[in-house]
Design an enzyme around this catalytic site. Sequence first.
Site, PDB file in Angstrom:
ATOM      1  N   ALA A 138       0.833  -1.212   0.000  1.00  0.00           N
ATOM      2  CA  ALA A 138       0.000   0.000   0.000  1.00  0.00           C
ATOM      3  C   ALA A 138       0.866   1.260   0.000  1.00  0.00           C
ATOM      4  CB  ALA A 138      -0.941  -0.006   1.196  1.00  0.00           C
ATOM      5  N   ALA A 169       3.730 -12.486   1.977  1.00  0.00           N
ATOM      6  CA  ALA A 169       2.480 -13.015   1.404  1.00  0.00           C
ATOM      7  C   ALA A 169       2.812 -14.114   0.410  1.00  0.00           C
ATOM      8  CB  ALA A 169       1.697 -11.899   0.733  1.00  0.00           C
ATOM      9  N   GLY A 186       0.192 -16.758  -1.090  1.00  0.00           N
ATOM     10  CA  GLY A 186      -0.817 -17.255  -2.036  1.00  0.00           C
ATOM     11  C   GLY A 186      -0.898 -16.483  -3.328  1.00  0.00           C
ATOM     12  N   GLY A 187      -1.208 -15.196  -3.249  1.00  0.00           N
ATOM     13  CA  GLY A 187      -1.296 -14.428  -4.476  1.00  0.00           C
ATOM     14  C   GLY A 187      -2.212 -13.234  -4.366  1.00  0.00           C
ATOM     15  N   GLU A 220      -8.304 -20.435  -3.926  1.00  0.00           N
ATOM     16  CA  GLU A 220      -8.202 -20.519  -2.468  1.00  0.00           C
ATOM     17  C   GLU A 220      -9.614 -20.618  -1.911  1.00  0.00           C
ATOM     18  OE1 GLU A 220      -5.687 -17.390  -0.950  1.00  0.00           O
ATOM     19  OE2 GLU A 220      -3.958 -18.128  -2.055  1.00  0.00           O
ATOM     20  N   HIS A 275      -5.562 -17.414  10.347  1.00  0.00           N
ATOM     21  CA  HIS A 275      -5.329 -18.303   9.201  1.00  0.00           C
ATOM     22  C   HIS A 275      -5.351 -19.732   9.717  1.00  0.00           C
ATOM     23  CE1 HIS A 275      -3.504 -20.085   5.657  1.00  0.00           C
ATOM     24  NE2 HIS A 275      -3.613 -18.922   5.040  1.00  0.00           N
ATOM     25  N   ARG A 290     -12.106 -19.092   5.711  1.00  0.00           N
ATOM     26  CA  ARG A 290     -11.053 -19.193   6.720  1.00  0.00           C
ATOM     27  C   ARG A 290     -11.522 -19.262   8.159  1.00  0.00           C
ATOM     28  NH1 ARG A 290      -6.452 -15.073   4.748  1.00  0.00           N
ATOM     29  NH2 ARG A 290      -5.992 -16.458   3.036  1.00  0.00           N
ATOM     30  N   HIS A 342      -3.623 -13.715  11.577  1.00  0.00           N
ATOM     31  CA  HIS A 342      -3.104 -13.429  10.232  1.00  0.00           C
ATOM     32  C   HIS A 342      -3.396 -12.011   9.747  1.00  0.00           C
ATOM     33  CE1 HIS A 342      -1.606 -14.529   6.317  1.00  0.00           C
ATOM     34  NE2 HIS A 342      -2.750 -14.308   5.721  1.00  0.00           N
ATOM     35  N   GLU A 360      -3.814  -2.721   5.096  1.00  0.00           N
ATOM     36  CA  GLU A 360      -4.334  -3.396   6.287  1.00  0.00           C
ATOM     37  C   GLU A 360      -4.574  -2.433   7.449  1.00  0.00           C
ATOM     38  OE1 GLU A 360      -2.113  -6.862   7.515  1.00  0.00           O
ATOM     39  OE2 GLU A 360      -3.434  -7.225   9.225  1.00  0.00           O
ATOM     40  N   ARG A 372     -12.119 -11.624   5.794  1.00  0.00           N
ATOM     41  CA  ARG A 372     -11.562 -11.280   4.473  1.00  0.00           C
ATOM     42  C   ARG A 372     -11.482 -12.509   3.569  1.00  0.00           C
ATOM     43  NH1 ARG A 372      -6.420 -11.683   2.442  1.00  0.00           N
ATOM     44  NH2 ARG A 372      -5.484 -12.053   4.485  1.00  0.00           N
TER      45      ARG A 372
HETATM   46  C1  SIN Z   1      -2.274 -17.587   1.925  1.00  0.00           C
HETATM   47  O1  SIN Z   1      -1.408 -17.737   1.080  1.00  0.00           O
HETATM   48  O2  SIN Z   1      -2.923 -18.508   2.410  1.00  0.00           O
HETATM   49  C2  SIN Z   1      -2.556 -16.208   2.437  1.00  0.00           C
HETATM   50  C3  SIN Z   1      -3.364 -15.473   1.485  1.00  0.00           C
HETATM   51  C4  SIN Z   1      -4.060 -14.344   2.171  1.00  0.00           C
HETATM   52  O3  SIN Z   1      -3.775 -14.022   3.312  1.00  0.00           O
HETATM   53  O4  SIN Z   1      -4.973 -13.814   1.575  1.00  0.00           O
END
Ligand code: SIN
Length: 487
Positions: free
Chosen positions: A16, A46, A48-49, A113, A224, A271, A331, A356, A367
Amino acid sequence: MKTSQYDVLIIGTGIAGLHTALNLPSSLRVLIVSKDYAWECNTFYAQGGIAVAVNHDDIALHIKDTLEAGAGHCNQEAVEVLCTEGPEVIQQLIKRGCMFDKDELGCILYTKEAAHSTNRIVHAGGDATGRVVHLFMMEQLRVPILYNTQVTDLLIENGRCYGARVFHADNVFNIYANKTVIASGGVGSLYEYHTNARTISADIQGICLNHSIALADMEMMQFHPTAFVLGNAVRKQLLSESLRGEGAKIVDEDGLRFVFDYDERGELAPRDIVSRAIFDYKDKTHKEVYLDLSAFSEDHFKQRFPSIYFNMQNIGYNIPQQRIPISPAFHYAMGGIHTDLFGKISQVEDLYAVGEAAHTGLHGANRLASNSLLEGLVFSKRVATDIIKTIDIKREIKEFPEVEDVLINENDKELKNELRNIMWCYAGILREEKNLNKAMNRVKEMLELPIGKLLKLRLLVSKEIIQSALNRKKSLGAHCMKEEISL
Ligand code: SIN
């Protein structure tokens, strides 16, 4: 003591902060302050993406998934902004040269995800999306960064912000700016188990409380489901949700996929549901819970998830053959400094929050996975747009004293660790009124002790989280009152 003057001061070097700077014209004098190294931020870690609609038709579905994950508590307008403006910011990043993972034909690869109804998550470096994007932005950046700089206060008078007071190289001094942008991340270090960078400790949220700037939805803290929390590392190793999106299973020590007893979507439920299921199952059965990676061949795993592969091998896990013991860990903060959809803080002119640190209501009560990097990109661009439109570079400077606060006191470390434990046990995944009250009483006691300013700021934010949790009597999304739910 020295004093500096800038057009724009940005606090924080995550996605950000950096993306705000990248969207400002070079005619503006911009300074970024970083508490540590620039990469010690949540963006860098980070995995995942970045979630983004894959085509025009997918925008409506991305909106729907985000609203559903948010448990009906999202600000719909913020969600629409994110999902509609998302594809363009990703295209701009790609045009600038940011390399997302592609298949052999050169097409962008999308993963899935939890709670996404389709594969729409772009990634880079396999499971190193944050690191790749962060590095890319750092290379593009043409503005100075002042490292190892602790912000100790915001310079606010009569409803206007004039910059920040900082502690740097054993000096306290004021950095004056026409516009100040808070992009300092969330509150991870308030919790005993978390996946956040060590710099993420709620200081600026605490400073905001001291200036009567509203924080919102502070009871909405995301845990998480799959972190490796054994060992002494402060930041716990995240095991990306994309592992489950691509076939990893959550099992108990007998191989039972018990999450289906909690939700028919099993490992791919939102989640908050998966975290609660693991937490509750461990508590009730006293069994260990694992992430089973046997769906992957070693070659594929190593190529697709290289960071997790090497990190876990280094710790001594022979993956993907060996399963990994997991636990939920703090998380992400859905709650934060309340802003409008251009990052503006209504109580204070010339002050913004983004990423954030901010609360636009985008994430609601939970989220959606991989929406946070997109949030950092989309809303920072909006912040930059508003700055360009409204900045008055001839604005009069107001002098503030260079007050030297006691930042750290002798016993702070012990109290800080006690606070982390209190927050994890009493204001964590499953909450009870009596425990929240216990936590509140102890936090209030600690606030009366001779403590340094940094601990005081943590305590103020913890108090806000606990009070918000006490105020919300009914469970919603990530806020779960134990007596309320039937697991
Ligand atoms: C993850 O890779 O599980 C985290 C992705 C996220 O926090 O959105």
